[in-house]
Design an enzyme around this catalytic site. Sequence first.
Site, mmCIF file in Angstrom:
data_model
loop_
_atom_site.group_PDB
_atom_site.id
_atom_site.type_symbol
_atom_site.label_atom_id
_atom_site.label_comp_id
_atom_site.label_asym_id
_atom_site.label_seq_id
_atom_site.Cartn_x
_atom_site.Cartn_y
_atom_site.Cartn_z
ATOM 1 N N GLU A 237 -10.387 -5.640 9.807
ATOM 2 C CA GLU A 237 -9.820 -4.537 9.029
ATOM 3 C C GLU A 237 -10.407 -4.580 7.624
ATOM 4 O OE1 GLU A 237 -5.633 -4.941 7.947
ATOM 5 O OE2 GLU A 237 -5.415 -2.771 8.087
ATOM 6 N N GLU B 66 4.561 -4.057 12.055
ATOM 7 C CA GLU B 66 3.628 -2.937 11.841
ATOM 8 C C GLU B 66 2.427 -3.520 11.115
ATOM 9 O OE1 GLU B 66 4.007 0.062 12.998
ATOM 10 O OE2 GLU B 66 6.108 -0.019 13.590
ATOM 11 N N LEU B 67 1.346 -3.746 11.850
ATOM 12 C CA LEU B 67 0.227 -4.516 11.281
ATOM 13 C C LEU B 67 -1.022 -3.651 11.076
ATOM 14 C CD1 LEU B 67 0.825 -7.690 13.493
ATOM 15 C CD2 LEU B 67 1.895 -7.091 11.323
ATOM 16 N N GLY C 200 2.624 -5.331 7.317
ATOM 17 C CA GLY C 200 1.654 -6.080 6.531
ATOM 18 C C GLY C 200 0.494 -6.502 7.399
ATOM 19 N N SER C 201 -0.153 -7.575 6.999
ATOM 20 C CA SER C 201 -1.391 -7.964 7.684
ATOM 21 C C SER C 201 -1.093 -8.684 9.005
ATOM 22 C CB SER C 201 -2.205 -8.878 6.768
ATOM 23 O OG SER C 201 -1.444 -10.026 6.467
ATOM 24 N N ASN D 212 0.785 -1.240 0.000
ATOM 25 C CA ASN D 212 0.000 0.000 0.000
ATOM 26 C C ASN D 212 0.816 1.289 0.000
ATOM 27 O OD1 ASN D 212 0.655 -0.492 2.679
ATOM 28 N ND2 ASN D 212 -1.208 0.436 3.457
ATOM 29 N N CYS E 287 -3.243 1.600 6.594
ATOM 30 C CA CYS E 287 -3.398 0.874 7.875
ATOM 31 C C CYS E 287 -4.122 1.699 8.927
ATOM 32 C CB CYS E 287 -2.043 0.415 8.382
ATOM 33 S SG CYS E 287 -0.819 1.702 8.290
HETATM 34 P P1 NAP Z 1 0.369 -8.988 3.513
HETATM 35 O O1 NAP Z 1 -0.458 -9.818 2.628
HETATM 36 O O2 NAP Z 1 0.507 -9.372 4.940
HETATM 37 O O3 NAP Z 1 1.822 -8.937 2.833
HETATM 38 C C1 NAP Z 1 2.865 -8.169 3.362
HETATM 39 C C2 NAP Z 1 4.195 -8.756 2.926
HETATM 40 O O4 NAP Z 1 4.376 -10.030 3.546
HETATM 41 C C3 NAP Z 1 4.278 -8.998 1.431
HETATM 42 O O5 NAP Z 1 5.580 -8.711 0.986
HETATM 43 C C4 NAP Z 1 3.985 -10.489 1.336
HETATM 44 O O6 NAP Z 1 4.455 -11.078 0.172
HETATM 45 C C5 NAP Z 1 4.718 -10.994 2.562
HETATM 46 N N1 NAP Z 1 4.307 -12.330 3.013
HETATM 47 C C6 NAP Z 1 3.147 -12.996 2.745
HETATM 48 N N2 NAP Z 1 3.163 -14.208 3.332
HETATM 49 C C7 NAP Z 1 4.343 -14.318 3.986
HETATM 50 C C8 NAP Z 1 4.940 -15.310 4.792
HETATM 51 N N3 NAP Z 1 4.321 -16.473 5.041
HETATM 52 N N4 NAP Z 1 6.167 -15.083 5.322
HETATM 53 C C9 NAP Z 1 6.802 -13.911 5.093
HETATM 54 N N5 NAP Z 1 6.288 -12.907 4.327
HETATM 55 C C10 NAP Z 1 5.073 -13.113 3.795
HETATM 56 O O7 NAP Z 1 -0.105 -7.464 3.519
HETATM 57 P P2 NAP Z 1 -0.538 -6.537 2.288
HETATM 58 O O8 NAP Z 1 -1.850 -6.992 1.784
HETATM 59 O O9 NAP Z 1 0.593 -6.386 1.328
HETATM 60 O O10 NAP Z 1 -0.690 -5.143 3.040
HETATM 61 C C11 NAP Z 1 -1.840 -4.773 3.711
HETATM 62 C C12 NAP Z 1 -1.680 -4.965 5.201
HETATM 63 O O11 NAP Z 1 -0.572 -4.234 5.685
HETATM 64 C C13 NAP Z 1 -2.883 -4.430 5.969
HETATM 65 O O12 NAP Z 1 -3.215 -5.323 7.000
HETATM 66 C C14 NAP Z 1 -2.362 -3.121 6.539
HETATM 67 O O13 NAP Z 1 -3.033 -2.655 7.676
HETATM 68 C C15 NAP Z 1 -0.953 -3.463 6.821
HETATM 69 N N6 NAP Z 1 -0.152 -2.244 6.935
HETATM 70 C C16 NAP Z 1 0.299 -1.844 8.178
HETATM 71 C C17 NAP Z 1 1.024 -0.671 8.299
HETATM 72 C C18 NAP Z 1 1.567 -0.202 9.612
HETATM 73 O O14 NAP Z 1 2.495 0.589 9.614
HETATM 74 N N7 NAP Z 1 1.047 -0.654 10.730
HETATM 75 C C19 NAP Z 1 1.270 0.097 7.156
HETATM 76 C C20 NAP Z 1 0.784 -0.348 5.933
HETATM 77 C C21 NAP Z 1 0.084 -1.522 5.821
HETATM 78 P P3 NAP Z 1 3.452 -11.323 -1.080
HETATM 79 O O15 NAP Z 1 3.049 -9.975 -1.556
HETATM 80 O O16 NAP Z 1 4.292 -12.057 -2.027
HETATM 81 O O17 NAP Z 1 2.292 -12.124 -0.542
#
Ligand code: NAP
Length: 479
Positions: free
Chosen positions: A381, A253-254, A233-234, A157, A287
Site C-alpha cells: 500500500e 478496516e485496513l 488503520g494499517s 486520514n 485506503c
Molecule cells: P496505523 O498506524 O495503523 O494507526 C491506526 C491507529 O492504531 C492509530 O490510532 C494508532 O495510534 C493505533 N495503533 C498503533 N499501534 C497500535 C497498537 N499496537 N495497538 C493498538 N493500536 C495501535 O494507521 P494510520 O497510519 O493512522 O492510517 C493509515 C492506514 O489506515 C492505512 O493502512 C489505510 O489504508 C488504513 N485505512 C483503512 C480504512 C478502511 O476503512 N479500510 C480507512 C482509512 C484508513 P498512533 O497514531 O498513536 O500510532
Amino acid sequence: MGVQTGLKKKLFIDGEWIEAQNYTSLISPYSEEIIGEIPTATEEEVEKAIEAAYRAREVMAKMPAHKRSAILEKLVSLLEARADEAAEIIALEAAKPITITKGEVARTIQTYKFAAEEAKRIHGETIPLDAAPGGENRVAYTVREPLGVIGAITPFNFPMNLVAHKVGPAIAAGNTIVLKPASQTPLSSYFLADLLHEAGLPSGALNVVTGSGRVAGEKLVTDPRVQAITFTGSPAVGIGIRNKAGLKRVTLELGSNAALIVDKGVDVDKIIPRCVTGAFSFQGQVCISLQRVYIHESLFDTFVEKFVDASAKLQIGDPLNPKTDVSALISKGDVKRTLDWIEEAKQHGAEVAAGGRAEGNVLLPTILLNADKALKVSCQEVFAPIVIINKVQSVEEAFELVNDSRYGLQAGIYTENINTALLAAEKLHVGGVMINDIPTFRVDNMPYGGVKESGVGREGIKYAVEEMTEMKLVVFNRN
Ligand code: NAP
C-alpha cells in the site's frame, strides 16, 4: 491557528476534561510548527476511561431509541453550525487541503444523520420454530442488544468521518465508547467530545484518550471490560490487534492497493478527472486511493498523455489555502519511504511519467508506467500520491492482476460492455466492485470493508450496528 484557541486538549473521561500526567507536542505536517500540547494517556488513565465507559453502559443500554436518535440529531445540528471550524481543524492537524476537509465534514454530518436514523430501526425477527419437528407450539423472536463498551481506534486520514463511522453506530446501538484517535489527529476527537457533551450524551458514554497506540490502544484491546474493538488503520497493526483480542468482537478496516481496470472502447476524456481525483486526493492517503491502473493496450498512450496533463494542473501547497490540491504527506518518514519505493521502481525498469520527487514534505503527484507487479509500488500500500499505469491485452489479464494482491478492499472497472461488467462483479475478489467508477467511490451508508488483508467486518452504519450488537433469541413454550 485561531480555530483551535477554544479547543480543549485534555483527556475526556466520564464527561469531564481531565489534566493528563504527560503531554507531547503536536506538529503540523506541512509547516512543522507546533500546533499544541496533547495528552499522551498512561495505562492508568486509559483504565479510568474504560471504567467510566463500563459504568455508563447500563444507562446507554436502557436509553430509548428515540432519545439516542435525538442526541445524534442534535450532534448533527451542532456540527452543521460549526462546519467551517471543523474543516479547519482537520486541515491543520492532517495537512488535508481545506477544500477536501470541507467535504469530509459534510460526509461526517451525513454519517451521524444516518446513525440517528438507524438508531430507530434496530430490530430482530420472528423465527418459525415449527419448521423443525419438536419446535411446535412455540413463539420465537430475536432482539439485538448492545455489546457494552466499544474500544474505537482510528487512523489519521479521516479524523472526523472515520471516527463518526464508529461513534455514530455505537451510540445508535446503545453502547458506550472509549475512543483512541491517531496521535497525529487528536483535535478532531476533542472537538467531537465537546459537541456530544453539549448534545446531551450521558457522562461516560464517550471517553477520548489520546496517546500512543502501543499504550492506549493495547490497553483497550486487552482489557476484558471492552467487549469489541472497532479498528481502522494499517494491516500490520490490525493483524496484531486481532491476535491479542482473544474472544472480543473485532472489526478491522485496513489498507489496500486499490486497482482500476479500463476496458477497450472507453471514452478516456470522460474518466480522466475521476482518475486524477482517485489517485491524488488527500495526497493518496486514502485506503481506497487509486494505486494501480490496468488499461487496455489500445487506450494506453492516450490515457497516459491526458492523465499526465491533468495531473500537472494540480496545485501544491499549504492545506489551509483553498486553492491547494496536494499538500504534505503525514510524516517525513513517509516522504523518505515513498521516495525509496519510487527509486526501487526506477531501478527495475518503471518509467516516471510525472513527479518522482518531493518539495519539502510534499511528494509531487507521481505517475509510474509499466511497473512490475513485484515492486513495492505495486504490491504494497503506497498511501501517497503515486499511481502506476500498466497496459493489458484483455480484461481477463486485468482481473488476474487486480486479484494478485494481499489486499481486497474495492476495485473499479470502466467498460461499455455489460457482460464484462457482470464478469468483473463475479471475478474481482474485493469487498466492493465499482462498475464505471474508480475504486475510491464511497458514500456513508453503503457496506464498506475488505477481504484478505484489507480486513474483517463491514462499516456503513447499518452494518456497523450489526457488528456492535449481539443477537439474543427468546422462545416462548405455549405447551
Ligand atoms: P496505523 O498506524 O495503523 O494507526 C491506526 C491507529 O492504531 C492509530 O490510532 C494508532 O495510534 C493505533 N495503533 C498503533 N499501534 C497500535 C497498537 N499496537 N495497538 C493498538 N493500536 C495501535 O494507521 P494510520 O497510519 O493512522 O492510517 C493509515 C492506514 O489506515 C492505512 O493502512 C489505510 O489504508 C488504513 N485505512 C483503512 C480504512 C478502511 O476503512 N479500510 C480507512 C482509512 C484508513 P498512533 O497514531 O498513536 O500510532
